[in-house]
Enzyme design. Structure first.
Site, PDB file in Angstrom:
ATOM      1  N   SER A  73       0.834  -1.204   0.000  1.00 43.88           N
ATOM      2  CA  SER A  73       0.000   0.000   0.000  1.00 43.88           C
ATOM      3  C   SER A  73       0.869   1.256   0.000  1.00 43.88           C
ATOM      4  O   SER A  73       1.976   1.256   0.529  1.00 43.88           O
ATOM      5  CB  SER A  73      -0.886   0.030   1.251  1.00 43.88           C
ATOM      6  OG  SER A  73      -1.522  -1.198   1.432  1.00 43.88           O
TER       7      SER A  73
HETATM    8  N1  SAH Z   1      -0.581  -3.974   3.928  1.00 48.60           N
HETATM    9  C1  SAH Z   1      -0.120  -4.796   2.858  1.00 48.60           C
HETATM   10  C2  SAH Z   1      -1.184  -4.839   1.766  1.00 48.60           C
HETATM   11  C3  SAH Z   1      -0.991  -5.925   0.802  1.00 48.60           C
HETATM   12  S1  SAH Z   1      -2.251  -6.030  -0.432  1.00 48.60           S
HETATM   13  C4  SAH Z   1       1.149  -4.196   2.298  1.00 48.60           C
HETATM   14  O1  SAH Z   1       1.283  -2.967   2.343  1.00 48.60           O
HETATM   15  O2  SAH Z   1       1.993  -4.934   1.801  1.00 48.60           O
HETATM   16  C5  SAH Z   1      -3.499  -6.959   0.383  1.00 48.60           C
HETATM   17  C6  SAH Z   1      -3.143  -8.337   0.847  1.00 48.60           C
HETATM   18  O3  SAH Z   1      -4.346  -8.944   1.323  1.00 48.60           O
HETATM   19  C7  SAH Z   1      -2.605  -9.259  -0.244  1.00 48.60           C
HETATM   20  O4  SAH Z   1      -1.399  -9.801   0.178  1.00 48.60           O
HETATM   21  C8  SAH Z   1      -3.687 -10.340  -0.379  1.00 48.60           C
HETATM   22  O5  SAH Z   1      -3.178 -11.603  -0.722  1.00 48.60           O
HETATM   23  C9  SAH Z   1      -4.309 -10.327   1.006  1.00 48.60           C
HETATM   24  N2  SAH Z   1      -5.674 -10.859   1.102  1.00 48.60           N
HETATM   25  C10 SAH Z   1      -6.711 -10.689   0.229  1.00 48.60           C
HETATM   26  N3  SAH Z   1      -7.805 -11.331   0.679  1.00 48.60           N
HETATM   27  C11 SAH Z   1      -7.466 -11.915   1.862  1.00 48.60           C
HETATM   28  C12 SAH Z   1      -8.154 -12.728   2.810  1.00 48.60           C
HETATM   29  N4  SAH Z   1      -9.436 -13.090   2.635  1.00 48.60           N
HETATM   30  N5  SAH Z   1      -7.496 -13.150   3.911  1.00 48.60           N
HETATM   31  C13 SAH Z   1      -6.179 -12.816   4.110  1.00 48.60           C
HETATM   32  N6  SAH Z   1      -5.467 -12.058   3.251  1.00 48.60           N
HETATM   33  C14 SAH Z   1      -6.093 -11.608   2.136  1.00 48.60           C
END
Ligand code: SAH
Length: 232
Positions: A73
């Site tokens: 993000s």
């Molecule tokens: N805060 C993180 C955001 C990553 S993007 C960063 O800055 O790196 C969002 C993440 O949520 C992804 O890695 C995706 O695989 C995960 N995600 C999506 N749906 C999910 C779920 N149902 N349970 C757990 N993780 C999930």
């Protein structure tokens, strides 16, 4: 604060602390005022949470790819989320749904919280687990799984943060929050638009605050295991 940041190695790579300070100056001028948030973002080496080829762009005000179709993000959104979590006082236990790169996870831990974080993509979960261990990030519990139902066994939490866009139909996880706690989530609305919502839970009702427009990858059901991953 210094004691909480023991896990950070100040001599990291080629990126100078000044680059991070410039990012923090940008956050200040974009309206971030919580000094605790600005202090940890000035110290946690964001470039270690992206591929080496992208390290030089890690402090730009953008989200970046982290593989498996996911993104880290952008700093301003992370700062807004952390500020909203801290607004209620001194939260101790937080649940993060969507560990991704682990950047926000590390910031939450650096702010002194005990962090529970769930990731559904096994490849990301394993890589991030290794990185966070290597950085000796304290007070952390990671889990591979679908986080849409929270983490009942470790509830209640002071805060629950979704880092992927939640469909409106998903029942909110207020029952896993302490009274006074907050639920933060990018909420998918009509068309392409997403709004970052903060729900403050008083034990009976939730007060909704709109923190503005945002853009997150979608929250998806189930898990993705290594053997099912064809390419990254
Ligand atoms: N805060 C993180 C955001 C990553 S993007 C960063 O800055 O790196 C969002 C993440 O949520 C992804 O890695 C995706 O695989 C995960 N995600 C999506 N749906 C999910 C779920 N149902 N349970 C757990 N993780 C999930």
């Amino acid at each position: 604060m210094a004691a909480l940041l023991r896990f950070l190695n100040p001599e990291v790579g080629m990126i100078s602390p000044r680059t991070r300070e410039r990012m923090v100056a940008g956050l200040r001028s974009a309206g971030i005022t919580d000094e605790r948030v600005l202090a940890v973002m000035a110290q946690v080496p964001r470039h270690l949470f992206v591929a080496e080829a992208l390290a030089s762009r890690a402090y730009e005000p953008v989200s970046l790819p982290i593989g498996w179709g996911q993104t880290i993000s952008q700093p301003l959104i992370v700062a807004r989320m952390l500020s909203a979590v801290l607004a209620a006082g001194s939260p101790r236990r937080v649940l993060e749904i969507g560990t991704g790169s682990g950047y926000q996870t590390a910031l939450l831990a650096a702010l002194g919280m005990e962090v529970f974080s769930i990731e559904r993509v096994e490849g990301l979960y394993l890589a991030t687990q290794e990185l966070l261990r290597h950085l000796e990030v304290p007070r952390l519990r990671l889990r591979l799984g679908d986080g849409s139902r929270g983490w009942e066994e470790n509830a209640p939490f002071d805060a629950i943060i979704f880092t992927a866009a939640v469909p409106c139909a998903l029942p909110p996880l207020f029952h896993q929050l302490l009274a006074g706690g907050c639920l933060l989530m990018p909420q998918a609305g009509r068309a392409e638009e997403q709004r970052l919502k903060c729900y403050r839970w008083n034990g009976q009702d939730a007060e909704e605050e709109d923190l503005g427009e945002c853009r997150f990858v979608p929250l998806l059901p189930g898990t993705v295991n290594q053997k099912d991953q064809i390419g990254v």
